[in-house]
Design a protein around this motif. Sequence first.
Motif, PDB file in Angstrom:
ATOM      1  N   UNK A   1      -5.526 -43.183 -37.551  1.00 25.14           N
ATOM      2  CA  UNK A   1      -4.398 -43.449 -36.562  1.00 25.14           C
ATOM      3  C   UNK A   1      -3.417 -42.518 -36.983  1.00 25.14           C
ATOM      4  N   UNK A   2      -2.681 -42.428 -35.617  1.00 26.85           N
ATOM      5  CA  UNK A   2      -1.876 -41.559 -35.578  1.00 26.85           C
ATOM      6  C   UNK A   2      -0.193 -41.891 -35.902  1.00 26.85           C
ATOM      7  N   UNK A   3      -0.035 -41.479 -36.758  1.00 29.78           N
ATOM      8  CA  UNK A   3       1.503 -42.076 -37.563  1.00 29.78           C
ATOM      9  C   UNK A   3       1.982 -41.154 -36.389  1.00 29.78           C
TER      10      UNK A   3
ATOM     11  N   UNK B   1      -8.260 -41.398 -49.039  1.00 26.11           N
ATOM     12  CA  UNK B   1      -6.796 -41.483 -48.038  1.00 26.11           C
ATOM     13  C   UNK B   1      -6.113 -40.361 -47.330  1.00 26.11           C
TER      14      UNK B   1
ATOM     15  N   UNK C   1     -10.816 -46.165 -40.838  1.00 24.93           N
ATOM     16  CA  UNK C   1     -10.356 -45.735 -39.057  1.00 24.93           C
ATOM     17  C   UNK C   1      -9.401 -44.889 -39.631  1.00 24.93           C
TER      18      UNK C   1
ATOM     19  N   UNK D   1      -7.228 -44.687 -43.187  1.00 24.58           N
ATOM     20  CA  UNK D   1      -7.344 -45.540 -44.674  1.00 24.58           C
ATOM     21  C   UNK D   1      -8.934 -45.947 -44.471  1.00 24.58           C
ATOM     22  N   UNK D   2      -9.542 -44.915 -45.816  1.00 27.57           N
ATOM     23  CA  UNK D   2     -10.868 -45.282 -46.574  1.00 27.57           C
ATOM     24  C   UNK D   2     -11.755 -46.810 -45.854  1.00 27.57           C
TER      25      UNK D   2
ATOM     26  N   UNK E   1      -3.644 -37.011 -45.346  1.00 25.47           N
ATOM     27  CA  UNK E   1      -3.279 -37.139 -43.972  1.00 25.47           C
ATOM     28  C   UNK E   1      -3.431 -35.695 -43.341  1.00 25.47           C
TER      29      UNK E   1
ATOM     30  N   UNK F   1      -6.500 -45.495 -54.248  1.00 25.50           N
ATOM     31  CA  UNK F   1      -5.694 -44.954 -53.148  1.00 25.50           C
ATOM     32  C   UNK F   1      -7.258 -43.600 -53.255  1.00 25.50           C
TER      33      UNK F   1
ATOM     34  N   UNK G   1      -6.309 -37.845 -51.115  1.00 22.84           N
ATOM     35  CA  UNK G   1      -6.009 -38.239 -52.248  1.00 22.84           C
ATOM     36  C   UNK G   1      -7.147 -38.845 -53.176  1.00 22.84           C
TER      37      UNK G   1
ATOM     38  N   UNK H   1       4.486 -41.093 -48.981  1.00 26.31           N
ATOM     39  CA  UNK H   1       3.276 -42.031 -49.708  1.00 26.31           C
ATOM     40  C   UNK H   1       4.357 -41.786 -51.244  1.00 26.31           C
TER      41      UNK H   1
ATOM     42  N   UNK I   1      -3.797 -40.140 -40.222  1.00 25.54           N
ATOM     43  CA  UNK I   1      -3.631 -41.166 -41.576  1.00 25.54           C
ATOM     44  C   UNK I   1      -4.913 -41.654 -42.013  1.00 25.54           C
TER      45      UNK I   1
END
Lengths: 757, 247
Positions: free
Chosen positions: B108-110, B87, B106, B101-102, B89, B84, B78, B120, B99
């Motif tokens: 993270x697996x979703x 960010x 970090x 997240x700035x 994926x 945003x 994005x 989104x 994902x």
Amino acid sequence: MKGFASFVIRFRLAIIIATAVLTAFFGYFIKDIRINPDVTTYLPAEDSAVSRFKYIGEQYSSGAIAIVIMETDEVFSRDGIAHINGVTTALREMEGIAYVTSLTNVLDIRTGADSSIEISRLIDEYDLPDTPEELKSKKDYVLSKSLYKGRLVSEDGRYATIICRINEDYDKNEVSERIREKVLSLGYDDTFYFEGMAFQMLSIFDFIVSDLVLLIPLIILLIAVTLLMSFRSARGVILPLLSVAMGIIWTIGLMAMLGIPFTPVSDAIPVVLFAVGVAYSIHVINKFNSRVTDAALRKEQSVLALSEVGVPVLLAGLTTFVGFLSFVFGAYLLIIRDFGIFSSLGILFILLISLTFTPAVLSYLKPRRNAGDSAAEKDKTNLLMRLMNKLAAFATRKRITVLILALVLMAGSIAGIPFLKEKVDILNYFSEKTDIRKSASVMNREFGGSVPVQIIVRGDIQDPEVLSEMKKLQDFLGRQEHVSNVQSAADFIEELNAAMGEGKKIPDSRDKVSNLWFLVEGDEMLAQLVNSDKTEAIIQAFMVNVENKDYYRFDEALDEYISSHNSDQVIFAKSGMPAIYSSLGKSLFYNLIQSVIIALVLIFICMIFLVKSLKGALTGIVPLIFSMLFVFGFMGAFGIALDIATVLIASITVGAGIDYSIHFVTAYRNFIKNGSPVEEALTQTIRTSGKAIVINVVTIILGFLVLVFANLLPLQQFGILIACTMFVSAFAAITLMPALISLFKMKLVKNKYIKNN
Amino acid sequence: MKRFIFISACLVVLFCLPYISAAQMTAAQILTKVDANLNSAKDQTLMTTITLIDKAGKTSARTMSLIQKGSDKRLVKFLSPADQKGIAFLSLPNDNLTVYLPAFGKTRKIASSVKNTKFAGTDFSYEDMEAKKYSSKWTPKLLRTDGSNYVLELSLKSGMTSDYSKLIMFARTSDCYPVKIEHYDKGGKLYKTITASKIEKVGNYLIGKETVMADHKTGTKTKMSITSAKFDQGLTDDKFTEREMIK
């Protein structure tokens, strides 16, 4: 009055035709009459709690929550989960439902293996847990989270909820009905309960319809039987019923034309009008029976009869009209105002018909042979007459006893008044036996209730400080007695923050919040809690159904909290039913006092014009004040609460009860004018006018007692109470009033008008 | 050899084309061609503007870049709005979704088990974003030829799961590019409609530069406008790593 009477008899055919045409006209519109069970629309939009409630309902689809409760042996069993999923899927596809939340579609955020975030449905509808191990682990997980326990599943795992939010654009009743039908048609062997405001409104709707369908024929039948017994003639039964029925058709037709719906208060209008309005035609027929005796002189005698009976009937009608009118001014509840407007209009219509149509028809009918004689014959042996004689003797000779008894009763009543309580909870409309009460008790016991509490939060909802303030308010709500299931978007942010490995708390920067938000953006759950600009959020909680004082206490505590925590950054504003109930509760007493004062003052003025004596007017309203004190003392002592229907009693009693004083005082003055001494005049008045009062009050009491069969509790109690008050007010008019007159030797007529014998 | 096969294939298509369009194409043939239209590029690089339109017609826009290799490696970043930005994926084969997240710095697996969750905040669900071929999941039936479109009814193959009970697809008779797909819910009611417009040829491929997904239940719409598209740039696998997300 003479001019009016000759006019009526002269144009009798035109009057009959015009009445019939008007009845057909108004009758045509009755098909459009609506029923409005939506309690929130009864409340005035000016009340901020009410306008916010409507706003939240529109913006967040929270106005009409319909809760389906499923009771089963074990929710976490193959069948249990499959059934919840079945109901959820069926309802999600239903038109008119905005959101459905249940165990099988609620958003779940958790930290998975290798610290991944799992944002998923709590239970995957495509892969329902079915092995004992899967079910056990799901149960343990769900019951460990406060987001689900006591909200979507009960602590013992036997009850589950499926919460639907009905789209604001749809007819809530129609959708609720479809929900119930759909769920029951799935053929699951679990027990289902239907709860929440949407279903409560549906029940109110059903009850209004069944009350109208049952009570109207019942009261017609009852009045017909009473009329048949007293008149023993077809005209005596048909004419009074017809005149009232036409007046009611005009009233309801007008309501339909103006788009005024039936509500739990206005659905009493037909019964009230029947009970009160039938007397006017009875008086007219009575007078015609005794005055019109010669077929050849029918027209002339009719004019005479009408001009004689016209004034008392007009006065009786106008005072009742004034009584109903007293609800119109300053009523908090719109439904009470509407009741006031249309019941008073109804009285005017019936009065008009009774003084035009009824005499017009009567003037065409053959005089009843010897009607007067036979009535007089009967009187001598009549049981009622003997009773009246005894009463007359008692009231005049034992006047001190009467007054002492009255004072004692009054003191007793006054002592009961402080115990008078109000009832505001919608649940009180229903008797304990109804399904809606059973559902509510399951909801209260297993899920912490369904009385909505809502707080609007305005500010930058992505600002960590705003979110922290929201959490603080949520903690405050959680500490209040009877409140549970407190929820807001801040909870989701905390869950997500925990999943990012930073602990279950509000993140420390706005950027973090907006990053987290991105993950759940657009989810149904959040759309019910935050607006799309993130400038406004909702904190919601639920309360169990409690006593008024508990609603008030909670409301006050909340007010205090909000006023000390609002700042430039965040503004809280309360709404929800406890706030609305508080306004309603206060308004009931205010309404009561206001309408009673208005009614008393207006009627006092009427009395002064009538008897042209301050003393006379005061004497006339004594029975009313007495009966009013009695009824409120009675309600206080026996725990009958003031509610949207019982609040009407006082003014109706004043309006209808004053007729007895008017009849009595008018008759008494005639006797005095003709030269009778006080005692003699009183005895004569009780024997004649008193008898008419007794017959009248019995008819009215029987009419109101029909309401005992009403499904809606406020109407039931309204019926019983008004029957009691009317009895007391009539009884006071023929005992207490003569005792007072006798004690003070009041003649109520200036000496110059008294004939000297 | 590869070149030979490619040329032969092209020749076959060229020879058959007049007959196929003139005569009756079978439903399966049409759907295969639809899939070919949508998935034939080896890789693609797109710049996209997403406009969310709510019930009242209020809009909010965001931009993203998307790179995709084959049908199962994709990286979305994005670019705006500011809060945003960054960010990202990353989706890799076997439902592997990460994902970034700035603000947290970090990844993270979703768990992407949730097919019916919105992607989104758009009206596209994760299922709608899948790069799976229609023919691998749905059985087509040719309902009619509607003017310039074939109208196909797609019903779910056994063993497949979907949030939809059936799709009605409108594909152009001229080139089998799908211009409209109606998605029906499990109750058989129209749930979402996707329409493609501004269909252009970029390089060797057809592409609908504007796609609108309308959710009939919520009354919301999402418009995806492709502002630039490049195909077959020879993207390598190292463009689809967590390191690339953070960049």
